[in-house]
Design an enzyme around this catalytic site. Sequence first.
Site, PDB file in Angstrom:
ATOM      1  N   GLU A  95       0.821  -1.216   0.000  1.00 42.26           N
ATOM      2  CA  GLU A  95       0.000   0.000   0.000  1.00 42.26           C
ATOM      3  C   GLU A  95       0.851   1.259   0.000  1.00 42.26           C
ATOM      4  OE1 GLU A  95      -2.664   0.120   3.318  1.00 42.26           O
ATOM      5  OE2 GLU A  95      -3.308  -1.932   2.936  1.00 42.26           O
ATOM      6  N   GLU A 165       9.284  -2.506   8.144  1.00 41.50           N
ATOM      7  CA  GLU A 165      10.210  -1.808   9.034  1.00 41.50           C
ATOM      8  C   GLU A 165      11.414  -1.385   8.185  1.00 41.50           C
ATOM      9  OE1 GLU A 165      10.686  -0.503  12.110  1.00 41.50           O
ATOM     10  OE2 GLU A 165      12.706  -0.142  11.355  1.00 41.50           O
ATOM     11  N   HIS A 221       5.172   4.694  21.555  1.00 39.18           N
ATOM     12  CA  HIS A 221       3.855   4.177  21.943  1.00 39.18           C
ATOM     13  C   HIS A 221       3.700   3.817  23.405  1.00 39.18           C
ATOM     14  CE1 HIS A 221       3.031   4.340  17.756  1.00 39.18           C
ATOM     15  NE2 HIS A 221       3.643   3.234  17.432  1.00 39.18           N
ATOM     16  N   CYS A 339      -2.735   2.287   7.870  1.00 38.54           N
ATOM     17  CA  CYS A 339      -1.817   1.425   7.147  1.00 38.54           C
ATOM     18  C   CYS A 339      -2.135  -0.068   7.217  1.00 38.54           C
ATOM     19  CB  CYS A 339      -0.448   1.696   7.724  1.00 38.54           C
ATOM     20  SG  CYS A 339       0.774   0.758   6.939  1.00 38.54           S
TER      21      CYS A 339
HETATM   22  N1  SAH Z   1       7.909  -0.141  11.141  1.00 37.67           N
HETATM   23  C1  SAH Z   1       7.990   1.270  11.188  1.00 37.67           C
HETATM   24  C2  SAH Z   1       7.188   1.997  10.134  1.00 37.67           C
HETATM   25  C3  SAH Z   1       5.877   1.421   9.716  1.00 37.67           C
HETATM   26  S1  SAH Z   1       4.543   1.601  10.823  1.00 37.67           S
HETATM   27  C4  SAH Z   1       7.593   1.764  12.581  1.00 37.67           C
HETATM   28  O1  SAH Z   1       7.244   0.947  13.423  1.00 37.67           O
HETATM   29  O2  SAH Z   1       7.719   2.944  12.837  1.00 37.67           O
HETATM   30  C5  SAH Z   1       4.179   3.325  10.788  1.00 37.67           C
HETATM   31  C6  SAH Z   1       3.608   3.865  12.054  1.00 37.67           C
HETATM   32  O3  SAH Z   1       2.242   3.440  12.216  1.00 37.67           O
HETATM   33  C7  SAH Z   1       4.330   3.410  13.309  1.00 37.67           C
HETATM   34  O4  SAH Z   1       4.440   4.486  14.190  1.00 37.67           O
HETATM   35  C8  SAH Z   1       3.406   2.357  13.838  1.00 37.67           C
HETATM   36  O5  SAH Z   1       3.632   2.081  15.183  1.00 37.67           O
HETATM   37  C9  SAH Z   1       2.066   2.989  13.540  1.00 37.67           C
HETATM   38  N2  SAH Z   1       0.912   2.107  13.604  1.00 37.67           N
HETATM   39  C10 SAH Z   1       0.808   0.817  13.256  1.00 37.67           C
HETATM   40  N3  SAH Z   1      -0.444   0.358  13.472  1.00 37.67           N
HETATM   41  C11 SAH Z   1      -1.159   1.399  13.963  1.00 37.67           C
HETATM   42  C12 SAH Z   1      -2.504   1.564  14.372  1.00 37.67           C
HETATM   43  N4  SAH Z   1      -3.364   0.570  14.339  1.00 37.67           N
HETATM   44  N5  SAH Z   1      -2.870   2.789  14.813  1.00 37.67           N
HETATM   45  C13 SAH Z   1      -2.005   3.813  14.852  1.00 37.67           C
HETATM   46  N6  SAH Z   1      -0.715   3.735  14.469  1.00 37.67           N
HETATM   47  C14 SAH Z   1      -0.293   2.523  14.038  1.00 37.67           C
END
Ligand code: SAH
Length: 362
Positions: A95, A165, A221, A339
Amino acid sequence: MAQQKTDILSLLPEQLEAEITAMGAPKFRAKQIFRQLHVKRVFDFTKMTELSKQFQAQLNDRFYINMPKIEQKLASCMDDTVKYLYRLSDGSCIETVRMVYHHGITACISTQVGCKMGCKFCASAPLGFIRNLTPAEMLGQIYGADADFPEAQQISSVVLMGIGEPLDNYENVMQFLRLLSCKDGRNLSLRHVTLSTCGLVPRILQLAEENLPLTLSVSLHCADNEKRDVLMPVNRRYPLDTLLDACGTYFQKTGRRVSFEYAVIAGENDSPAAAALLGRRLRPVFPKQRPHVNLIPVNPVAGTGFHAGHAAAFQKLLEQEGINATVRRTLGDDIKAACGQLRRDTIEKESVVSGIEGISGQ
Ligand code: SAH
């Protein structure tokens, strides 16, 4: 055995030049081809009319152009967000989201097909990891979205926050960044790039050595090790102290503050105690600078049991702790811009069609 073709869209100018001169062609041909690919966006050798038919055929024998294809496009009715589902040459899908902000147009791109990190709130985690994306497949996500809009509405910033990642696909991501910022190509300054990581410490330290002008964003987080161990299994390998030390080192080496992502989850990480702990941990990371946290209400993903917390209320708590926090606008809610959800739906649909029950996660 047939010689494997080279992925030409992943090559930097000097690499392309080496390949082209090895074929016995003059250097300027490499420049022409690079321009055709990365400026004119011609993804078919037979349409590169500056080249002789014979040379086009030679290129076709030696190289392939690995452009992802837009399979599905969803445009939000609530804002200008567009989400693309790209199909890759091996049938995998990823995506990309195109978002319009007052300061420009941002593409949120994927860096892997799937992900190994297993974050509990994430839509991609249960589907497991398939493979790394090539530099061409990352660049192609931007070229595809560019081509979908008029010239004046080209993508002006890129966030590596889609599926995957980025620091787990380090070399390909670095090559992608070199191509993206290449003066003779897409020429997008790395000042307009944000790379987001769940916290792979050795790679953060390696990235610090590259001294790139991009923004590094760490998905935090949670400021409590025990809870973060559960929410984000990567924390068991690189706990918060090690991670925040690496952020401090990154700042010292590059002069660039790391920003933090924080998905606010009701009842999990949004209490006053959670804010106080976050403040205690973040304040010492960048001497004399206020840390910056991006808050986003967690996107509810089926099966996770998590619900969005009150981001604005948590922002107030953080301000009291001396932490700058902004609440990120959630865009494209109506098109599953969160995402990984469109890919997940597609895979689930395709598994049903092909009679596979459920998803193996491998
Ligand atoms: N792997 C990397 C980048 C991809 S995820 C990372 O962890 O940063 C991109 C962002 O979306 C990250 O901050 C991740 O923690 C967040 N993310 C993933 N699922 C989510 C959700 N359900 N709600 C909000 N943020 C989310």
